[in-house]
Design a protein around this motif. Sequence first.
Motif, PDB file in Angstrom:
ATOM      1  N   HIS A  11       0.863  -1.182   0.000  1.00  0.00           N
ATOM      2  CA  HIS A  11       0.000   0.000   0.000  1.00  0.00           C
ATOM      3  C   HIS A  11       0.899   1.232   0.000  1.00  0.00           C
ATOM      4  CE1 HIS A  11      -2.804   2.982   1.691  1.00  0.00           C
ATOM      5  NE2 HIS A  11      -3.769   2.212   1.203  1.00  0.00           N
ATOM      6  N   ASP A  12       0.405   2.351  -0.504  1.00  0.00           N
ATOM      7  CA  ASP A  12       1.190   3.594  -0.528  1.00  0.00           C
ATOM      8  C   ASP A  12       1.729   3.968   0.845  1.00  0.00           C
ATOM      9  OD1 ASP A  12       0.687   3.820  -3.212  1.00  0.00           O
ATOM     10  OD2 ASP A  12      -0.919   5.284  -2.982  1.00  0.00           O
ATOM     11  N   GLU A  13       0.977   3.626   1.881  1.00  0.00           N
ATOM     12  CA  GLU A  13       1.367   4.000   3.251  1.00  0.00           C
ATOM     13  C   GLU A  13       1.945   2.828   4.038  1.00  0.00           C
ATOM     14  OE1 GLU A  13      -1.932   6.011   5.099  1.00  0.00           O
ATOM     15  OE2 GLU A  13      -2.486   6.902   3.182  1.00  0.00           O
ATOM     16  N   GLY A  14       2.333   1.740   3.365  1.00  0.00           N
ATOM     17  CA  GLY A  14       2.914   0.581   4.048  1.00  0.00           C
ATOM     18  C   GLY A  14       2.319  -0.704   3.514  1.00  0.00           C
ATOM     19  N   TRP A  15       1.513  -1.370   4.345  1.00  0.00           N
ATOM     20  CA  TRP A  15       0.882  -2.637   3.980  1.00  0.00           C
ATOM     21  C   TRP A  15      -0.577  -2.597   4.364  1.00  0.00           C
ATOM     22  CZ3 TRP A  15       3.289  -6.393   1.237  1.00  0.00           C
ATOM     23  CH2 TRP A  15       4.675  -6.247   1.085  1.00  0.00           C
ATOM     24  N   SER A  27      -7.747  -2.234   6.543  1.00  0.00           N
ATOM     25  CA  SER A  27      -6.861  -1.475   7.435  1.00  0.00           C
ATOM     26  C   SER A  27      -5.505  -1.322   6.773  1.00  0.00           C
ATOM     27  CB  SER A  27      -6.732  -2.172   8.792  1.00  0.00           C
ATOM     28  OG  SER A  27      -6.178  -3.464   8.639  1.00  0.00           O
ATOM     29  N   VAL A  28      -4.759  -0.306   7.200  1.00  0.00           N
ATOM     30  CA  VAL A  28      -3.430  -0.039   6.664  1.00  0.00           C
ATOM     31  C   VAL A  28      -2.447  -0.006   7.837  1.00  0.00           C
ATOM     32  CG1 VAL A  28      -1.982   1.588   5.375  1.00  0.00           C
ATOM     33  CG2 VAL A  28      -4.384   1.272   4.739  1.00  0.00           C
ATOM     34  N   HIS A  29      -1.267  -0.610   7.636  1.00  0.00           N
ATOM     35  CA  HIS A  29      -0.277  -0.738   8.705  1.00  0.00           C
ATOM     36  C   HIS A  29       1.097  -0.306   8.202  1.00  0.00           C
ATOM     37  CE1 HIS A  29      -3.237  -3.088  10.981  1.00  0.00           C
ATOM     38  NE2 HIS A  29      -3.614  -3.494   9.781  1.00  0.00           N
ATOM     39  N   ILE A  36      -0.101  -8.589   8.694  1.00  0.00           N
ATOM     40  CA  ILE A  36      -0.311 -10.037   8.762  1.00  0.00           C
ATOM     41  C   ILE A  36      -1.035 -10.408  10.057  1.00  0.00           C
ATOM     42  CG2 ILE A  36       0.867 -12.264   9.038  1.00  0.00           C
ATOM     43  CD1 ILE A  36       3.004 -11.125   7.044  1.00  0.00           C
ATOM     44  N   GLU A  37      -0.610  -9.837  11.175  1.00  0.00           N
ATOM     45  CA  GLU A  37      -1.253 -10.143  12.457  1.00  0.00           C
ATOM     46  C   GLU A  37      -2.737  -9.777  12.423  1.00  0.00           C
ATOM     47  OE1 GLU A  37       1.030  -8.210  15.512  1.00  0.00           O
ATOM     48  OE2 GLU A  37       2.773  -9.492  15.159  1.00  0.00           O
ATOM     49  N   HIS A  38      -3.050  -8.592  11.894  1.00  0.00           N
ATOM     50  CA  HIS A  38      -4.442  -8.145  11.827  1.00  0.00           C
ATOM     51  C   HIS A  38      -5.238  -9.020  10.848  1.00  0.00           C
ATOM     52  CE1 HIS A  38      -7.633  -5.203  12.425  1.00  0.00           C
ATOM     53  NE2 HIS A  38      -7.896  -5.364  11.142  1.00  0.00           N
ATOM     54  N   GLY A  39      -4.663  -9.277   9.690  1.00  0.00           N
ATOM     55  CA  GLY A  39      -5.341 -10.100   8.687  1.00  0.00           C
ATOM     56  C   GLY A  39      -5.565 -11.523   9.171  1.00  0.00           C
ATOM     57  N   ARG A  40      -4.605 -12.076   9.894  1.00  0.00           N
ATOM     58  CA  ARG A  40      -4.729 -13.439  10.425  1.00  0.00           C
ATOM     59  C   ARG A  40      -5.887 -13.518  11.430  1.00  0.00           C
ATOM     60  NH1 ARG A  40       0.662 -15.181  11.275  1.00  0.00           N
ATOM     61  NH2 ARG A  40       0.483 -16.147   9.242  1.00  0.00           N
ATOM     62  N   GLU A  41      -6.026 -12.492  12.245  1.00  0.00           N
ATOM     63  CA  GLU A  41      -7.126 -12.450  13.223  1.00  0.00           C
ATOM     64  C   GLU A  41      -8.480 -12.440  12.507  1.00  0.00           C
ATOM     65  OE1 GLU A  41      -8.680  -9.290  16.511  1.00  0.00           O
ATOM     66  OE2 GLU A  41      -6.515  -9.668  16.454  1.00  0.00           O
ATOM     67  N   ILE A  42      -8.597 -11.629  11.462  1.00  0.00           N
ATOM     68  CA  ILE A  42      -9.848 -11.571  10.688  1.00  0.00           C
ATOM     69  C   ILE A  42     -10.121 -12.924  10.033  1.00  0.00           C
ATOM     70  CG2 ILE A  42     -11.003 -10.545   8.681  1.00  0.00           C
ATOM     71  CD1 ILE A  42      -9.410  -7.956   9.305  1.00  0.00           C
ATOM     72  N   ALA A  43      -9.095 -13.522   9.405  1.00  0.00           N
ATOM     73  CA  ALA A  43      -9.262 -14.809   8.731  1.00  0.00           C
ATOM     74  C   ALA A  43      -9.682 -15.896   9.722  1.00  0.00           C
ATOM     75  CB  ALA A  43      -7.973 -15.209   8.013  1.00  0.00           C
TER      76      ALA A  43
END
Length: 74
Positions: A11-15, A27-29, A36-43
Amino acid sequence: MSGKNQHIVPHDEGWAVRGEGNSRATSVHDTQREAIEHGREIARNQGSELLIHGRDGRIRERDSHGNDPFPPKG
């Protein structure tokens, strides 16, 4: 699998964490690790798959959180 697969993408601002089929990021990190931590929680919560993309946009890793007793291997 019941939920939308979650993608970790550059993403332009990171990931960013982006649900499959969504045009906007969930979300952007600053770092890929945070995304990955945030995405893993959602998944996990949705019983879906996490797909981690490299800087080139290609999928480099998959992490399944579905109810499939025989998830696809690497």
